[in-house]
Design an enzyme around this catalytic site. Structure first.
Site, PDB file in Angstrom:
ATOM      1  N   GLY A  35     106.875  15.993  77.034  1.00  0.00           N
ATOM      2  CA  GLY A  35     105.756  15.059  76.928  1.00  0.00           C
ATOM      3  C   GLY A  35     106.243  13.651  76.614  1.00  0.00           C
ATOM      4  O   GLY A  35     106.718  12.921  77.488  1.00  0.00           O
TER       5      GLY A  35
ATOM      6  N   LYS B 125      97.441  26.399  77.639  1.00  0.00           N
ATOM      7  CA  LYS B 125      98.334  25.645  76.756  1.00  0.00           C
ATOM      8  C   LYS B 125      97.809  25.746  75.337  1.00  0.00           C
ATOM      9  O   LYS B 125      96.633  25.450  75.087  1.00  0.00           O
ATOM     10  CB  LYS B 125      98.394  24.189  77.204  1.00  0.00           C
TER      11      LYS B 125
ATOM     12  N   PRO C 291     100.841  17.724  80.056  1.00  0.00           N
ATOM     13  CA  PRO C 291      99.641  16.913  80.284  1.00  0.00           C
ATOM     14  C   PRO C 291      99.464  15.936  79.128  1.00  0.00           C
ATOM     15  O   PRO C 291      99.555  16.332  77.968  1.00  0.00           O
ATOM     16  CB  PRO C 291      98.509  17.954  80.296  1.00  0.00           C
ATOM     17  N   MET C 292      99.263  14.661  79.445  1.00  0.00           N
ATOM     18  CA  MET C 292      99.010  13.677  78.376  1.00  0.00           C
ATOM     19  C   MET C 292      97.885  12.757  78.836  1.00  0.00           C
ATOM     20  O   MET C 292      98.061  11.987  79.797  1.00  0.00           O
ATOM     21  CB  MET C 292     100.271  12.865  78.082  1.00  0.00           C
TER      22      MET C 292
ATOM     23  N   CYS D 274      95.625  20.669  72.278  1.00  0.00           N
ATOM     24  CA  CYS D 274      95.632  19.291  71.802  1.00  0.00           C
ATOM     25  C   CYS D 274      94.315  19.009  71.116  1.00  0.00           C
ATOM     26  O   CYS D 274      93.296  19.605  71.439  1.00  0.00           O
ATOM     27  CB  CYS D 274      95.925  18.382  72.995  1.00  0.00           C
TER      28      CYS D 274
HETATM   29  C1  FMN Z   1      99.241  10.535  74.417  1.00  0.00           C
HETATM   30  C2  FMN Z   1      99.150  12.033  74.451  1.00  0.00           C
HETATM   31  C3  FMN Z   1      98.129  12.648  75.148  1.00  0.00           C
HETATM   32  C4  FMN Z   1      98.041  14.048  75.206  1.00  0.00           C
HETATM   33  N1  FMN Z   1      97.045  14.623  75.942  1.00  0.00           N
HETATM   34  C5  FMN Z   1      97.036  15.970  76.106  1.00  0.00           C
HETATM   35  C6  FMN Z   1      96.112  16.585  76.994  1.00  0.00           C
HETATM   36  O1  FMN Z   1      95.306  15.930  77.662  1.00  0.00           O
HETATM   37  N2  FMN Z   1      96.135  17.946  77.086  1.00  0.00           N
HETATM   38  C7  FMN Z   1      97.027  18.700  76.373  1.00  0.00           C
HETATM   39  O2  FMN Z   1      97.021  19.933  76.487  1.00  0.00           O
HETATM   40  N3  FMN Z   1      97.936  18.144  75.543  1.00  0.00           N
HETATM   41  C8  FMN Z   1      97.974  16.803  75.414  1.00  0.00           C
HETATM   42  N4  FMN Z   1      98.922  16.230  74.622  1.00  0.00           N
HETATM   43  C9  FMN Z   1      99.960  17.079  73.988  1.00  0.00           C
HETATM   44  C10 FMN Z   1     101.217  17.161  74.880  1.00  0.00           C
HETATM   45  O3  FMN Z   1     100.940  17.834  76.088  1.00  0.00           O
HETATM   46  C11 FMN Z   1     102.377  17.898  74.173  1.00  0.00           C
HETATM   47  O4  FMN Z   1     101.970  19.218  73.872  1.00  0.00           O
HETATM   48  C12 FMN Z   1     102.802  17.218  72.881  1.00  0.00           C
HETATM   49  O5  FMN Z   1     102.942  15.818  73.057  1.00  0.00           O
HETATM   50  C13 FMN Z   1     104.148  17.792  72.363  1.00  0.00           C
HETATM   51  O6  FMN Z   1     105.167  17.628  73.309  1.00  0.00           O
HETATM   52  P1  FMN Z   1     106.264  16.427  73.184  1.00  0.00           P
HETATM   53  O7  FMN Z   1     106.881  16.541  71.824  1.00  0.00           O
HETATM   54  O8  FMN Z   1     107.239  16.705  74.298  1.00  0.00           O
HETATM   55  O9  FMN Z   1     105.536  15.139  73.344  1.00  0.00           O
HETATM   56  C14 FMN Z   1      99.005  14.843  74.526  1.00  0.00           C
HETATM   57  C15 FMN Z   1     100.032  14.207  73.808  1.00  0.00           C
HETATM   58  C16 FMN Z   1     100.139  12.827  73.774  1.00  0.00           C
HETATM   59  C17 FMN Z   1     101.275  12.185  73.021  1.00  0.00           C
END
Ligand code: FMN
Length: 324
Positions: free
Chosen positions: A225, A140, A17-18, A101
């Site tokens: 992500g 999460k 989720p982002m 997050c």
């Molecule tokens: C732009 C952005 C928005 C995010 N929004 C959320 C969110 O709404 N909920 C959540 O649990 N994590 C959120 N995250 C964290 C990601 O889900 C993920 O845990 C984190 O980016 C690490 O994974 P990655 O290295 O594959 O990006 C967000 C990350 C980014 C970069």
């Protein structure tokens, strides 16, 4: 391949989720590209805010393939339980709780990964949400509050005791923010401890890395992500490698053009032209990051105000390389 409550997830690749990224158009695209499960952007548990344009778009799941997983964020057990119930009534099939997050405070209470410090409150929220709905609830988290208080294993125990159906773990603590590298040892320990599916997350940006993280942790799946931003085909590349050890080539420019213009059209349809054109700018920036003319193109593209100008610009840039 792994199960979340009654749902069999037929791929070990999950889209993270982002907020501001994994809207309905992007989720639909990523699902088509090989993600077994996609999770919505977080919605606040404060349902008084759900009439805002932002929240109502985040709550729109019409036409999405199953299972529809909706993430909620907040720090009050009763509000979280209500939010879960109301989302289930609106068609959510899985509720995902965000403790991973740095979400903003909701109603002046800590939310997101800030909750990890208060294990009692974590348990109360998990119990309240799980008993509020009869659909699976997933969680999460990060590996803990800080490197000194890496309490992810205790949180995982609480999750299992509360009846959480699957647990995604980002291999950083809250205090790490996005600095340094994700570590997977804590995730491996969590996998060892609990019998619910664990999804490993953090810095996974290639099929080989995905395989390594699965082998190292024993997790049921990987969650991708940032690496999927502007590169949704990475999900199918990871899926093919995990399934058959097959290394798929990078897509041809013609296919990138077709994926990108399809994505743009979905953005215009979903958000309307005014907002869609603005949201398209960041996605196009990601898609074209590696293009030799990226910098100049981006400057020009970001000044375009209509959908048709944006689509033409992308066609001219990439269509030239297809024709060449
Ligand atoms: C732009 C952005 C928005 C995010 N929004 C959320 C969110 O709404 N909920 C959540 O649990 N994590 C959120 N995250 C964290 C990601 O889900 C993920 O845990 C984190 O980016 C690490 O994974 P990655 O290295 O594959 O990006 C967000 C990350 C980014 C970069």
């Amino acid at each position: 391949m792994f199960r979340i409550g009654p749902y069999t997830i037929d791929s070990q690749v999950v889209l993270a989720p982002m907020a501001g990224v994994t809207d309905r158009p992007f989720r639909t695209l990523c699902k088509r590209m090989g993600a077994g499960l996609v999770v919505s952007e977080m919605v606040t548990s404060d349902s008084r805010l759900w009439n805002s344009r932002k929240s109502s778009l985040r709550l729109d799941h019409s036409g999405e393939t199953e299972p529809r997983s909706v993430q909620i964020a907040g720090g009050d057990p009763e509000m979280m339980a209500d939010a879960a119930r109301m989302n289930a009534e609106r068609g959510a099939q899985i509720i995902d709780i965000n403790m991973g997050c740095p979400a903003k405070k909701v109603c002046n209470k800590a939310a997101g990964s800030a909750l990890l410090r208060d294990e009692q409150l974590v348990a109360e929220i998990l119990d309240a949400v799980v008993s509020a709905v009869d659909i699976p609830v997933t969680l999460k988290i990060r590996t803990g509050w800080s490197p000194e208080q890496r309490n992810g294993e205790r949180i995982a125990d609480l999750a299992e005791q509360a009846g959480i159906a699957a647990l995604a773990v980002h291999g950083r603590t809250r205090a790490d923010r996005y600095q340094g590298y994700a570590e997977y040892d804590t995730i491996a320990r969590i996998v060892n401890r609990v019998s619910i599916p664990v999804i490993a997350n953090g810095d996974i940006d290639s099929p080989v890395k995905a395989r390594q993280v699965l082998d190292h942790t024993g997790a049921a799946a990987v969650m991708i992500g940032r690496a999927a931003q502007g590169r949704p085909w990475l999900l199918r590349q990871i899926d093919a490698y995990l399934r058959h050890g097959e290394q798929l080539a990078e897509p041809e420019t013609a296919e990138v053009l077709s994926i990108l213009t399809g994505h743009l059209q979905e953005l215009y349809d979903f958000y309307g032209e005014f907002m869609g054109v603005r949201i398209a700018r960041k996605h196009v920036g990601w898609y074209l990051q590696q293009h030799p003319e990226a910098a100049g193109f981006r400057k020009h593209f970001n000044q375009l105000e209509t959908a048709s100008d944006q689509v033409s610009a992308v066609n001219v840039l990439l269509g030239d390389s297809v024709a060449a």
